[in-house]
Design an enzyme around this catalytic site. Structure first.
Site, PDB file in Angstrom:
ATOM      1  CD  GLU A   1      -2.733  -1.532   2.339  1.00 22.12           C
ATOM      2  OE1 GLU A   1      -2.822  -0.523   3.072  1.00 22.12           O
ATOM      3  OE2 GLU A   1      -3.495  -2.298   2.472  1.00 22.12           O
TER       4      GLU A   1
ATOM      5  CD  GLU B   1      -4.708  -8.006   1.415  1.00 18.78           C
ATOM      6  OE1 GLU B   1      -5.727  -7.265   1.826  1.00 18.78           O
ATOM      7  OE2 GLU B   1      -3.675  -7.637   1.623  1.00 18.78           O
TER       8      GLU B   1
HETATM    9  O1  9MR Z   1      -7.670  -8.601   8.022  1.00 20.83           O
HETATM   10  C1  9MR Z   1      -6.839  -7.927   8.693  1.00 20.83           C
HETATM   11  C2  9MR Z   1      -7.348  -7.407  10.127  1.00 20.83           C
HETATM   12  O2  9MR Z   1      -7.683  -8.529  10.839  1.00 20.83           O
HETATM   13  C3  9MR Z   1      -6.464  -6.575  10.927  1.00 20.83           C
HETATM   14  O3  9MR Z   1      -6.823  -6.067  12.022  1.00 20.83           O
HETATM   15  C4  9MR Z   1      -5.824  -5.465   9.936  1.00 20.83           C
HETATM   16  C5  9MR Z   1      -4.560  -4.729  10.645  1.00 20.83           C
HETATM   17  O4  9MR Z   1      -3.454  -5.591  10.578  1.00 20.83           O
HETATM   18  O5  9MR Z   1      -5.404  -5.906   8.514  1.00 20.83           O
HETATM   19  C6  9MR Z   1      -6.461  -6.533   7.955  1.00 20.83           C
HETATM   20  O6  9MR Z   1      -5.660  -6.976   6.723  1.00 20.83           O
HETATM   21  C7  9MR Z   1      -5.383  -6.165   5.835  1.00 20.83           C
HETATM   22  C8  9MR Z   1      -4.185  -6.339   4.925  1.00 20.83           C
HETATM   23  O7  9MR Z   1      -3.138  -6.790   5.883  1.00 20.83           O
HETATM   24  C9  9MR Z   1      -3.797  -5.434   4.144  1.00 20.83           C
HETATM   25  N1  9MR Z   1      -4.927  -4.936   3.266  1.00 20.83           N
HETATM   26  C10 9MR Z   1      -6.106  -4.544   3.878  1.00 20.83           C
HETATM   27  C11 9MR Z   1      -6.542  -5.833   4.762  1.00 20.83           C
HETATM   28  C12 9MR Z   1      -7.973  -5.409   5.361  1.00 20.83           C
HETATM   29  O8  9MR Z   1      -7.603  -4.471   6.185  1.00 20.83           O
END
Ligand code: 9MR
Length: 370
Positions: free
Chosen positions: A163, A279
């Protein structure tokens, strides 16, 4: 003004209802799991998971290796996420949970994806005040050498940088204003990839990002920015091998443009890069309450998107962000206003296959072989 807003909302509600086609056919042949259907086409199918859920829910832990041949730790390999704290202090690493996830993958002969080495989010509390111009390079290289080095040879692909673009931040290169950028300049991305290539020469090195899928002004700006970044990295010889398209879809979105998305994928492929759908999920927050209607619209979004994505043979993997509904990150961040449980993933709360599962299975069955 009120009437205009009211009319707009009514049109939007109608557009969403019109997404439902009760006659649409999601028939699937046979019972083979998603990983077998993917494998038959030279593809990988995987899911993210959190260690705490695998421990608390043995049924999920059993089902995951049945459907998936790839695992992505959702928290455990980040600097800090949930109860996972990989980087408790600037000098200490705690690999307890990350190791458990690597063992789970190895035990079940699943490929393992590393997520993620450099991200502006999910950093420990010491990070913001602990990073300066004079220690940022050492923090970045030491982190990558230690983490990617520890799992070297066991990782299919690393999300090296996550990102890093944000056109709204107003830079001509489209990069996001992060502390990494502030301390190291735009070349922090190249440095991260070069360090990862040395630490784990076998892993596929991935740049991962979101908001690239739709025919909207925002997505178009993000597509332009990411292509610009990829072209720059390739031109300067950065060891980048693939792009991760997160693909957090919205079931109520009416502007997926197959042709534009197809062109975007082929632009990435023409740079000599592979593509991973990293994702995938379909938010159902704004869809009708009726489960049959909702599941049909969600499944249609999966199939409309994946059938186009998998036509591009540079796409090598599809990962859903979770396998079954209750563990989706959206349960917390995008709950429904009517309080009904959300249904964004292939399996339901009892691990039954939903129409979304059928949609993904159909796309694997129908796509060209790589
Ligand atoms: O699904 C993830 C969630 O459980 C966590 O709280 C969050 C922060 O660590 O991250 C979420 O996953 C993200 C991913 O790492 C990067 N792309 C967006 C995802 C959804 O927020």
């Amino acid at each position: 003004m009120g009437t205009v807003t009211g009319a707009k909302a009514a049109y939007k509600r109608y557009q969403i209802l019109a997404l439902d086609d009760p006659t649409r056919d999601f028939t699937v042949t046979g019972n083979a799991p998603l990983k077998a259907r993917a494998q038959a086409k030279g593809l990988i199918y995987g899911s993210s998971a959190r260690y705490k859920d695998l421990i608390a829910d043995p049924d999920l832990a059993n089902e995951l290796p049945v459907e998936c041949n790839m695992l992505v730790p959702e928290w455990e390999m980040k600097w800090s996420a949930g109860d996972a704290l990989l980087r408790p202090t600037p000098d200490r690493f705690d690999f307890t949970l990350a190791d458990r996830m690597a063992e789970f993958a190895q035990h079940h002969q699943m490929l393992l994806r590393g997520h993620t080495l450099i991200w502006h989010l999910c950093v420990p509390s010491w990070f913001e005040t602990g990073i300066h111009t004079d220690n940022a390079e050492q923090l970045l290289t030491q982190h990558i050498q230690t983490v990617a080095g520890r799992y070297a040879g066991k990782i299919h692909s690393w999300d090296v940088v996550n990102e890093a673009i944000e056109p709204r931040d107003g830079r001509s290169d489209g990069l996001r204003e992060t502390l990494w950028l502030k301390c190291l300049g735009a070349d922090y991305i190249d440095l991260a990839f070069r360090t990862a290539a040395t630490a784990d020469p076998d892993a596929l090195l991935v740049y991962n990002d979101y908001g690239l899928e739709y025919d909207t002004f925002e997505c178009e700006a993000r597509r332009i920015a990411i292509l610009k970044l990829l072209e720059r990295l390739k031109a300067q010889g950065t060891p980048i091998h693939a792009v991760g398209l997160q693909s957090h879809l919205d079931g109520s979105e009416t502007c997926f443009n197959a042709e534009k998305f197809r062109r975007f994928l082929s632009d990435i492929a023409s740079l000599g890069l592979k593509i991973l759908i990293t994702e995938l999920d379909v938010e159902d927050k704004n869809l009708p309450a009726d489960v049959a209607v909702r599941d049909r619209i969600v499944a249609s979004a999966y199939e409309d998107f994946l059938s186009v994505a998998l036509d591009e043979t540079a796409v090598i993997a599809v990962i859903t962000w979770g396998l079954n509904d209750p563990y989706s990150w959206l349960a917390e961040t995008s709950p429904r206003s009517d309080g009904l449980p959300i249904r964004p993933l292939p399996l339901d709360e009892s691990l039954n296959r939903k129409l979304a599962w059928q949609a993904i299975a159909r796309c694997f069955d129908q796509c060209p072989k790589r």
